[in-house]
Design an enzyme around this catalytic site. Structure first.
Site, PDB file in Angstrom:
ATOM      1  N   GLY A 125      59.953  40.336  31.891  1.00 53.99           N
ATOM      2  CA  GLY A 125      60.677  39.812  30.729  1.00 53.99           C
ATOM      3  C   GLY A 125      61.063  38.351  30.899  1.00 53.99           C
ATOM      4  N   ARG A 134      53.420  41.296  31.373  1.00 56.28           N
ATOM      5  CA  ARG A 134      53.504  42.569  32.092  1.00 56.28           C
ATOM      6  C   ARG A 134      52.055  42.930  32.358  1.00 56.28           C
ATOM      7  NH1 ARG A 134      58.419  43.460  28.971  1.00 56.28           N
ATOM      8  NH2 ARG A 134      60.008  43.393  30.593  1.00 56.28           N
ATOM      9  N   GLY A 153      62.157  40.068  37.402  1.00 59.38           N
ATOM     10  CA  GLY A 153      63.173  41.106  37.521  1.00 59.38           C
ATOM     11  C   GLY A 153      62.744  42.134  38.550  1.00 59.38           C
ATOM     12  N   ASP A 154      63.432  43.234  38.475  1.00 61.47           N
ATOM     13  CA  ASP A 154      63.241  44.348  39.375  1.00 61.47           C
ATOM     14  C   ASP A 154      61.758  44.788  39.502  1.00 61.47           C
ATOM     15  OD1 ASP A 154      64.262  46.783  40.567  1.00 61.47           O
ATOM     16  OD2 ASP A 154      63.760  47.732  38.645  1.00 61.47           O
ATOM     17  N   SER A 175      59.007  43.067  38.800  1.00 61.78           N
ATOM     18  CA  SER A 175      58.196  42.021  39.425  1.00 61.78           C
ATOM     19  C   SER A 175      58.379  42.038  40.948  1.00 61.78           C
ATOM     20  CB  SER A 175      58.607  40.649  38.896  1.00 61.78           C
ATOM     21  OG  SER A 175      58.476  40.635  37.510  1.00 61.78           O
ATOM     22  N   THR A 208      66.445  37.801  34.850  1.00 63.31           N
ATOM     23  CA  THR A 208      66.401  38.875  33.859  1.00 63.31           C
ATOM     24  C   THR A 208      67.741  38.944  33.144  1.00 63.31           C
ATOM     25  OG1 THR A 208      66.466  41.274  33.562  1.00 63.31           O
ATOM     26  CG2 THR A 208      66.868  40.496  35.794  1.00 63.31           C
ATOM     27  N   ASP A 247      68.974  41.435  31.944  1.00 64.29           N
ATOM     28  CA  ASP A 247      69.608  42.733  32.246  1.00 64.29           C
ATOM     29  C   ASP A 247      70.637  42.622  33.366  1.00 64.29           C
ATOM     30  OD1 ASP A 247      67.800  43.634  30.416  1.00 64.29           O
ATOM     31  OD2 ASP A 247      66.456  44.570  31.867  1.00 64.29           O
ATOM     32  N   ASP A 269      70.302  43.260  36.545  1.00 68.02           N
ATOM     33  CA  ASP A 269      70.287  44.521  37.301  1.00 68.02           C
ATOM     34  C   ASP A 269      69.632  44.382  38.677  1.00 68.02           C
ATOM     35  OD1 ASP A 269      67.740  44.073  36.407  1.00 68.02           O
ATOM     36  OD2 ASP A 269      67.415  46.076  35.586  1.00 68.02           O
ATOM     37  N   ARG A 319      84.614  48.372   7.628  1.00 62.04           N
ATOM     38  CA  ARG A 319      83.511  49.189   8.129  1.00 62.04           C
ATOM     39  C   ARG A 319      83.548  49.306   9.642  1.00 62.04           C
ATOM     40  NH1 ARG A 319      78.332  46.783   5.005  1.00 62.04           N
ATOM     41  NH2 ARG A 319      78.551  47.985   3.099  1.00 62.04           N
ATOM     42  N   GLY A 352      69.440  45.876  28.187  1.00 58.57           N
ATOM     43  CA  GLY A 352      69.873  46.037  29.581  1.00 58.57           C
ATOM     44  C   GLY A 352      69.215  47.200  30.302  1.00 58.57           C
ATOM     45  N   ARG A 353      68.273  47.847  29.632  1.00 59.46           N
ATOM     46  CA  ARG A 353      67.620  49.034  30.207  1.00 59.46           C
ATOM     47  C   ARG A 353      68.689  50.001  30.749  1.00 59.46           C
ATOM     48  NH1 ARG A 353      61.990  46.910  32.848  1.00 59.46           N
ATOM     49  NH2 ARG A 353      63.257  45.598  34.171  1.00 59.46           N
ATOM     50  N   GLU A 412      86.291  47.962  20.291  1.00 58.32           N
ATOM     51  CA  GLU A 412      87.191  49.115  20.437  1.00 58.32           C
ATOM     52  C   GLU A 412      86.548  50.233  21.233  1.00 58.32           C
ATOM     53  OE1 GLU A 412      88.831  46.493  18.140  1.00 58.32           O
ATOM     54  OE2 GLU A 412      87.032  47.419  17.280  1.00 58.32           O
ATOM     55  N   HIS A 427      65.465  41.818  20.574  1.00 58.98           N
ATOM     56  CA  HIS A 427      64.954  40.654  21.306  1.00 58.98           C
ATOM     57  C   HIS A 427      65.676  39.345  21.017  1.00 58.98           C
ATOM     58  CE1 HIS A 427      61.855  43.489  22.358  1.00 58.98           C
ATOM     59  NE2 HIS A 427      61.580  42.683  23.358  1.00 58.98           N
ATOM     60  N   ARG A 437      67.102  37.888  24.056  1.00 61.51           N
ATOM     61  CA  ARG A 437      66.286  37.319  25.129  1.00 61.51           C
ATOM     62  C   ARG A 437      65.973  35.851  24.926  1.00 61.51           C
ATOM     63  NH1 ARG A 437      62.584  41.574  27.197  1.00 61.51           N
ATOM     64  NH2 ARG A 437      60.833  40.176  26.997  1.00 61.51           N
TER      65      ARG A 437
HETATM   66  P1  ADP Z   1      60.655  42.817  35.226  1.00 60.57           P
HETATM   67  O1  ADP Z   1      60.200  42.014  36.400  1.00 60.57           O
HETATM   68  O2  ADP Z   1      61.254  41.974  34.167  1.00 60.57           O
HETATM   69  O3  ADP Z   1      61.514  43.995  35.647  1.00 60.57           O
HETATM   70  P2  ADP Z   1      58.431  44.672  34.739  1.00 60.57           P
HETATM   71  O4  ADP Z   1      59.202  45.882  35.152  1.00 60.57           O
HETATM   72  O5  ADP Z   1      57.605  44.781  33.516  1.00 60.57           O
HETATM   73  O6  ADP Z   1      59.353  43.395  34.516  1.00 60.57           O
HETATM   74  O7  ADP Z   1      57.476  44.258  35.965  1.00 60.57           O
HETATM   75  C1  ADP Z   1      56.645  43.125  35.864  1.00 60.57           C
HETATM   76  C2  ADP Z   1      55.302  43.418  36.432  1.00 60.57           C
HETATM   77  O8  ADP Z   1      55.405  43.662  37.846  1.00 60.57           O
HETATM   78  C3  ADP Z   1      54.589  44.650  35.905  1.00 60.57           C
HETATM   79  O9  ADP Z   1      54.002  44.431  34.648  1.00 60.57           O
HETATM   80  C4  ADP Z   1      53.538  44.863  36.988  1.00 60.57           C
HETATM   81  O10 ADP Z   1      52.456  43.992  36.804  1.00 60.57           O
HETATM   82  C5  ADP Z   1      54.296  44.473  38.256  1.00 60.57           C
HETATM   83  N1  ADP Z   1      54.773  45.670  38.954  1.00 60.57           N
HETATM   84  C6  ADP Z   1      55.913  46.368  38.753  1.00 60.57           C
HETATM   85  N2  ADP Z   1      55.999  47.435  39.582  1.00 60.57           N
HETATM   86  C7  ADP Z   1      54.875  47.427  40.341  1.00 60.57           C
HETATM   87  C8  ADP Z   1      54.331  48.259  41.379  1.00 60.57           C
HETATM   88  N3  ADP Z   1      55.001  49.345  41.808  1.00 60.57           N
HETATM   89  N4  ADP Z   1      53.136  47.931  41.899  1.00 60.57           N
HETATM   90  C9  ADP Z   1      52.455  46.846  41.478  1.00 60.57           C
HETATM   91  N5  ADP Z   1      52.895  46.027  40.503  1.00 60.57           N
HETATM   92  C10 ADP Z   1      54.082  46.303  39.924  1.00 60.57           C
END
Ligand code: ADP
Length: 316
Positions: A10, A71, A101-102, A104, A125, A127, A129, A162, A170-171, A187, A249, A252
């Protein structure tokens, strides 16, 4: 020495500020900066180009990323990861900086176990996270965008008597929802990390309505998957017309805040000045930056700051 930068997953506001700093500091330190375009997809396809000062003029105020992101389904397959690694070798790129992010970082963990790679990850990210890091690039801007959206929605909520249920991104992480609920005086706040006590909240709100409350703002994190349920519950229990607003979005994009630009630059400086911290991710705790090994990072899970959870207690 050649150093590459890639954005993966992202996009997040502040990535461009990081890219600009990357080019400037690289040249200052005597390195040759390279752009890897289109995330891991571009790494597989060899979309790699030397970066010049002209590439980074007029970008610091722009959201998204000028080198684009992706992605990549192909990156889950060994043969494409090998191809990506070979492209880096072919271009003689010795280190890469990865803004992601996580997901990647999981991809990098896999790649670094297979090949002799040298990378430094920078949490990027909205998020927020990433384990061990209070901050990821993009978060401050996203919070400010959400603040403006909720302020605007409040105008209608108060004029029309309303209720509004606002869904934030944030997944699985409730950070954006929690901080926004606090900062915008909502609230109701519902996040995946806390069990929502419907009865307790109902009792509190009944009293508030008896005391003259005539509108309501509820912030619900997307990870709860309960936005529609919340709207129905409010309408049924408090007899108030209720609308849903899924921010999506919008959160973002946008002009990175001052804080975002400064922190993005700091992350990059720390990474470029510590390239021997091979296969680690830079994390920020308070004002301090440090490094966490990629395996430790991907095997840990993010925990919402206790202070934020405490601040939400008044919404019980
Ligand atoms: P973010 O980095 O924002 O969390 P994604 O979760 O879409 O985004 O991960 C980004 C890219 O990282 C994925 O599209 C994929 O190409 C690669 N990736 C994620 N997990 C794995 C994995 N277990 N093995 C190989 N590539 C991965």
């Amino acid at each position: 020495m050649r150093i590459g930068i890639v954005c993966s997953g992202g996009d997040a506001p502040g990535m461009n500020a990081a890219i600009k700093k990357f080019v400037e500091i690289s040249y200052q330190l005597g390195y040759e900066p390279y752009f890897i375009y289109d995330g891991y997809e571009g790494m597989i396809d060899g979309h790699i180009k030397k970066a010049n000062y002209s590439d980074i003029s007029g970008i610091i105020h722009r959201g998204g990323t000028i080198i684009r992101s992706s992605r990549s389904k192909r990156f889950f397959e060994y043969k494409y990861r090998k191809q990506a690694y070979e492209n880096l070798k072919k271009e003689k790129i010795e280190h890469i900086i990865v803004l992601g992010g996580d997901g990647s970082f999981r991809g990098l963990d896999v790649l670094s176990k297979e090949f002799d790679l040298s990378f430094i990850g920078i949490p990027s990210t909205i998020d927020n996270d990433i384990p061990f890091s209070d901050y990821s690039i993009g978060v401050d801007t996203a919070l400010n965008v959400i603040r403006d959206c909720i302020d605007n929605i409040r105008d209608t909520a108060s004029s029309f008597k309303r209720a509004f249920v606002i869904e934030t991104m944030g997944r699985e992480c409730g950070y954006l929802a929690a901080v926004s609920a606090i900062a915008n005086g909502a609230e109701i706040c519902m996040i995946p990390e806390i069990n929502f006590d419907w009865e307790k909240v109902k009792k509190r709100l009944i009293k508030e309505f008896e005391n003259g409350r005539n509108y309501l703002i509820a912030v619900v994190a997307e990870g709860c998957k309960s936005t529609w349920k919340m709207a129905k519950w409010i309408e049924e229990n408090f007899n108030i017309e209720t609308r849903i607003s899924v921010l999506g979005h919008i959160q973002r994009g946008g002009k990175p805040t001052v804080r975002e630009r400064l922190i993005a630059g700091e992350f990059v400086c720390v990474a470029l000045n510590n390239l021997d911290e091979k296969n680690k991710v830079v994390v920020k705790q308070g004002d301090k930056y440090s490094f966490v090994d990629i395996q430790t990072l991907v095997s840990s899970s993010y925990k919402l700051d206790k202070k934020i959870i405490e601040m939400l207690n008044f919404l019980d």
